[in-house]
Design a protein around this motif. Structure first.
Motif, PDB file in Angstrom:
ATOM      1  N   GLU A   1     123.142 -32.650 -12.858  1.00  0.00           N
ATOM      2  CA  GLU A   1     121.906 -33.057 -13.521  1.00  0.00           C
ATOM      3  C   GLU A   1     120.768 -32.952 -12.515  1.00  0.00           C
ATOM      4  OE1 GLU A   1     123.081 -36.400 -16.783  1.00  0.00           O
ATOM      5  OE2 GLU A   1     122.880 -37.094 -14.723  1.00  0.00           O
ATOM      6  N   THR A   2     119.572 -32.630 -13.013  1.00  0.00           N
ATOM      7  CA  THR A   2     118.394 -32.534 -12.165  1.00  0.00           C
ATOM      8  C   THR A   2     117.464 -33.693 -12.477  1.00  0.00           C
ATOM      9  OG1 THR A   2     118.568 -30.129 -12.135  1.00  0.00           O
ATOM     10  CG2 THR A   2     116.457 -31.085 -11.482  1.00  0.00           C
ATOM     11  N   LEU A   3     117.189 -34.512 -11.476  1.00  0.00           N
ATOM     12  CA  LEU A   3     116.229 -35.602 -11.603  1.00  0.00           C
ATOM     13  C   LEU A   3     114.958 -35.158 -10.897  1.00  0.00           C
ATOM     14  CD1 LEU A   3     119.256 -37.033 -11.115  1.00  0.00           C
ATOM     15  CD2 LEU A   3     117.845 -38.992 -11.664  1.00  0.00           C
ATOM     16  N   TYR A   4     113.857 -35.058 -11.659  1.00  0.00           N
ATOM     17  CA  TYR A   4     112.584 -34.626 -11.087  1.00  0.00           C
ATOM     18  C   TYR A   4     111.827 -35.822 -10.553  1.00  0.00           C
ATOM     19  CZ  TYR A   4     113.674 -30.206 -13.225  1.00  0.00           C
ATOM     20  OH  TYR A   4     114.312 -29.039 -13.556  1.00  0.00           O
ATOM     21  N   VAL A   5     111.170 -35.641  -9.418  1.00  0.00           N
ATOM     22  CA  VAL A   5     110.387 -36.706  -8.805  1.00  0.00           C
ATOM     23  C   VAL A   5     109.001 -36.708  -9.447  1.00  0.00           C
ATOM     24  CG1 VAL A   5     109.417 -37.581  -6.644  1.00  0.00           C
ATOM     25  CG2 VAL A   5     111.661 -36.475  -6.654  1.00  0.00           C
ATOM     26  N   THR A   6     108.577 -37.878  -9.924  1.00  0.00           N
ATOM     27  CA  THR A   6     107.271 -38.009 -10.556  1.00  0.00           C
ATOM     28  C   THR A   6     106.195 -38.255  -9.503  1.00  0.00           C
ATOM     29  OG1 THR A   6     107.460 -40.393 -10.892  1.00  0.00           O
ATOM     30  CG2 THR A   6     108.345 -38.963 -12.630  1.00  0.00           C
ATOM     31  N   ARG A   7     104.948 -38.188  -9.904  1.00  0.00           N
ATOM     32  CA  ARG A   7     103.837 -38.408  -8.973  1.00  0.00           C
ATOM     33  C   ARG A   7     103.913 -39.757  -8.277  1.00  0.00           C
ATOM     34  NH1 ARG A   7      97.969 -36.503 -11.010  1.00  0.00           N
ATOM     35  NH2 ARG A   7      98.256 -34.340 -10.418  1.00  0.00           N
ATOM     36  N   GLY A   8     104.324 -40.777  -9.011  1.00  0.00           N
ATOM     37  CA  GLY A   8     104.377 -42.119  -8.439  1.00  0.00           C
ATOM     38  C   GLY A   8     105.635 -42.393  -7.634  1.00  0.00           C
ATOM     39  N   GLY A   9     106.525 -41.412  -7.495  1.00  0.00           N
ATOM     40  CA  GLY A   9     107.743 -41.611  -6.718  1.00  0.00           C
ATOM     41  C   GLY A   9     108.933 -42.025  -7.561  1.00  0.00           C
ATOM     42  N   GLY A  10     108.783 -42.046  -8.880  1.00  0.00           N
ATOM     43  CA  GLY A  10     109.903 -42.345  -9.770  1.00  0.00           C
ATOM     44  C   GLY A  10     110.734 -41.094 -10.019  1.00  0.00           C
ATOM     45  N   LEU A  11     111.692 -41.198 -10.911  1.00  0.00           N
ATOM     46  CA  LEU A  11     112.561 -40.080 -11.253  1.00  0.00           C
ATOM     47  C   LEU A  11     112.540 -39.855 -12.756  1.00  0.00           C
ATOM     48  CD1 LEU A  11     115.633 -41.090  -9.062  1.00  0.00           C
ATOM     49  CD2 LEU A  11     113.882 -39.383  -8.513  1.00  0.00           C
ATOM     50  N   MET A  12     112.647 -38.596 -13.171  1.00  0.00           N
ATOM     51  CA  MET A  12     112.691 -38.263 -14.583  1.00  0.00           C
ATOM     52  C   MET A  12     113.878 -37.340 -14.821  1.00  0.00           C
ATOM     53  SD  MET A  12     109.742 -36.655 -17.011  1.00  0.00           S
ATOM     54  CE  MET A  12     108.655 -38.000 -16.606  1.00  0.00           C
ATOM     55  N   LEU A  13     114.677 -37.676 -15.828  1.00  0.00           N
ATOM     56  CA  LEU A  13     115.881 -36.923 -16.159  1.00  0.00           C
ATOM     57  C   LEU A  13     115.797 -36.485 -17.609  1.00  0.00           C
ATOM     58  CD1 LEU A  13     118.853 -35.998 -15.712  1.00  0.00           C
ATOM     59  CD2 LEU A  13     119.530 -38.327 -16.334  1.00  0.00           C
ATOM     60  N   ARG A  14     115.999 -35.210 -17.861  1.00  0.00           N
ATOM     61  CA  ARG A  14     116.064 -34.709 -19.234  1.00  0.00           C
ATOM     62  C   ARG A  14     117.518 -34.389 -19.546  1.00  0.00           C
ATOM     63  NH1 ARG A  14     114.540 -29.171 -21.914  1.00  0.00           N
ATOM     64  NH2 ARG A  14     114.576 -29.823 -24.085  1.00  0.00           N
ATOM     65  N   VAL A  15     118.080 -35.121 -20.507  1.00  0.00           N
ATOM     66  CA  VAL A  15     119.463 -34.919 -20.931  1.00  0.00           C
ATOM     67  C   VAL A  15     119.424 -34.013 -22.155  1.00  0.00           C
ATOM     68  CG1 VAL A  15     121.569 -36.057 -21.697  1.00  0.00           C
ATOM     69  CG2 VAL A  15     120.064 -37.211 -20.086  1.00  0.00           C
ATOM     70  N   THR A  16     120.196 -32.933 -22.133  1.00  0.00           N
ATOM     71  CA  THR A  16     120.187 -31.958 -23.231  1.00  0.00           C
ATOM     72  C   THR A  16     121.550 -31.853 -23.895  1.00  0.00           C
ATOM     73  OG1 THR A  16     120.700 -30.175 -21.696  1.00  0.00           O
ATOM     74  CG2 THR A  16     118.367 -30.581 -22.132  1.00  0.00           C
ATOM     75  N   ASN A  17     121.623 -31.018 -24.919  1.00  0.00           N
ATOM     76  CA  ASN A  17     122.866 -30.754 -25.669  1.00  0.00           C
ATOM     77  C   ASN A  17     123.425 -32.016 -26.306  1.00  0.00           C
ATOM     78  OD1 ASN A  17     122.794 -28.017 -24.952  1.00  0.00           O
ATOM     79  ND2 ASN A  17     123.799 -28.476 -23.007  1.00  0.00           N
ATOM     80  N   LEU A  18     122.571 -32.754 -26.994  1.00  0.00           N
ATOM     81  CA  LEU A  18     122.985 -33.995 -27.629  1.00  0.00           C
ATOM     82  C   LEU A  18     123.371 -33.759 -29.086  1.00  0.00           C
ATOM     83  CD1 LEU A  18     120.243 -36.323 -26.146  1.00  0.00           C
ATOM     84  CD2 LEU A  18     122.556 -35.942 -25.308  1.00  0.00           C
ATOM     85  N   VAL A  19     123.833 -34.835 -29.734  1.00  0.00           N
ATOM     86  CA  VAL A  19     124.225 -34.782 -31.137  1.00  0.00           C
ATOM     87  C   VAL A  19     122.957 -34.683 -31.991  1.00  0.00           C
ATOM     88  CG1 VAL A  19     125.368 -36.073 -32.981  1.00  0.00           C
ATOM     89  CG2 VAL A  19     126.262 -36.174 -30.655  1.00  0.00           C
ATOM     90  N   PRO A  20     122.879 -33.726 -32.940  1.00  0.00           N
ATOM     91  CA  PRO A  20     121.698 -33.636 -33.802  1.00  0.00           C
ATOM     92  C   PRO A  20     121.452 -34.966 -34.517  1.00  0.00           C
ATOM     93  CG  PRO A  20     123.106 -31.730 -34.096  1.00  0.00           C
ATOM     94  CD  PRO A  20     123.853 -32.698 -33.212  1.00  0.00           C
ATOM     95  N   PRO A  21     120.232 -35.384 -34.729  1.00  0.00           N
ATOM     96  CA  PRO A  21     119.003 -34.611 -34.686  1.00  0.00           C
ATOM     97  C   PRO A  21     118.357 -34.566 -33.304  1.00  0.00           C
ATOM     98  CG  PRO A  21     118.509 -36.789 -35.499  1.00  0.00           C
ATOM     99  CD  PRO A  21     119.996 -36.724 -35.267  1.00  0.00           C
ATOM    100  N   LEU A  22     118.924 -35.217 -32.295  1.00  0.00           N
ATOM    101  CA  LEU A  22     118.351 -35.168 -30.949  1.00  0.00           C
ATOM    102  C   LEU A  22     118.739 -33.861 -30.277  1.00  0.00           C
ATOM    103  CD1 LEU A  22     119.152 -38.742 -29.605  1.00  0.00           C
ATOM    104  CD2 LEU A  22     116.956 -37.877 -30.350  1.00  0.00           C
ATOM    105  N   ASP A  23     117.775 -33.195 -29.665  1.00  0.00           N
ATOM    106  CA  ASP A  23     118.141 -32.043 -28.850  1.00  0.00           C
ATOM    107  C   ASP A  23     118.079 -32.401 -27.374  1.00  0.00           C
ATOM    108  OD1 ASP A  23     115.416 -32.202 -28.590  1.00  0.00           O
ATOM    109  OD2 ASP A  23     115.057 -30.064 -28.782  1.00  0.00           O
ATOM    110  N   SER A  24     117.259 -33.425 -27.048  1.00  0.00           N
ATOM    111  CA  SER A  24     117.194 -33.894 -25.671  1.00  0.00           C
ATOM    112  C   SER A  24     116.593 -35.288 -25.631  1.00  0.00           C
ATOM    113  CB  SER A  24     116.358 -32.938 -24.809  1.00  0.00           C
ATOM    114  OG  SER A  24     115.013 -32.958 -25.212  1.00  0.00           O
TER     115      SER A  24
END
Length: 163
Positions: free
Chosen positions: A125-148
């Motif tokens: 998984e890739t956790l992106y560093v935000t401007r404020g120093g936090g982390l953001m994770l996008r989880v994909t390939n989920l059960v419909p209707p969610l795609d991420s």
């Protein structure tokens, strides 16, 4: 002349600095928002075959300079046989990972691959560093209707106020 020497020295110091994503070892990065909403967060209610699930807690901790853990607590309200009574069925998981720092991201690599939507289903998984120093994770390939789902983590020092 003296000003240009000082400016050149300052530029050299900045260039030699750590260009990798910052990591705070030992301090938990708390899961604060999912898809822009504060916790607890519930999957969209639809007429699909799955029961909506609620994420109530999550965190990422960097144990040292190569190992980390990611954790979540999740639950579902399940109707009883009478279709009137319901019961909260909760579970939680903590998954160990090795990680590699990049300039604006941190790559988690997991040792095993559990195939449930809320546990990391990908080996990395890739956790992106935000401007404020936090982390953001996008989880994909989920059960419909969610795609991420986008999950936002922060330490106490870099958390913005959550409404």
């Amino acid at each position: 002349m003296r000003t240009s020497i000082v400016a050149t020295a300052a530029l050299a110091l900045v260039a030699c600095g750590d260009a990798l994503a910052p990591v705070t070892v030992g301090a938990p990065y708390l899961l604060r928002r999912v898809n822009g909403q504060p916790l607890p967060w519930t999957t969209p209610v639809t007429d699909s075959s799955y029961t909506a699930a609620t994420i109530t807690e999550g965190w990422v901790v960097f144990l040292d300079h190569s190992r980390a853990q990611r954790h979540e607590r999740i639950g579902r309200w399940v109707l009883g046989p009478s279709r009137v009574d319901s019961q909260w069925i909760g579970s939680e998981w903590t998954e160990a990972a090795t990680y590699e720092r990049r300039s604006n991201a941190i790559i988690f690599s997991y040792g095993n691959n559990v195939l449930e939507w809320f546990v990391p289903a990908q080996p990395a998984e890739t956790l992106y560093v935000t401007r404020g120093g936090g982390l953001m994770l996008r989880v994909t390939n989920l059960v419909p209707p969610l795609d991420s789902v986008i999950k936002e983590y922060c330490t106490t020092a870099n958390c913005r106020t959550v409404p």
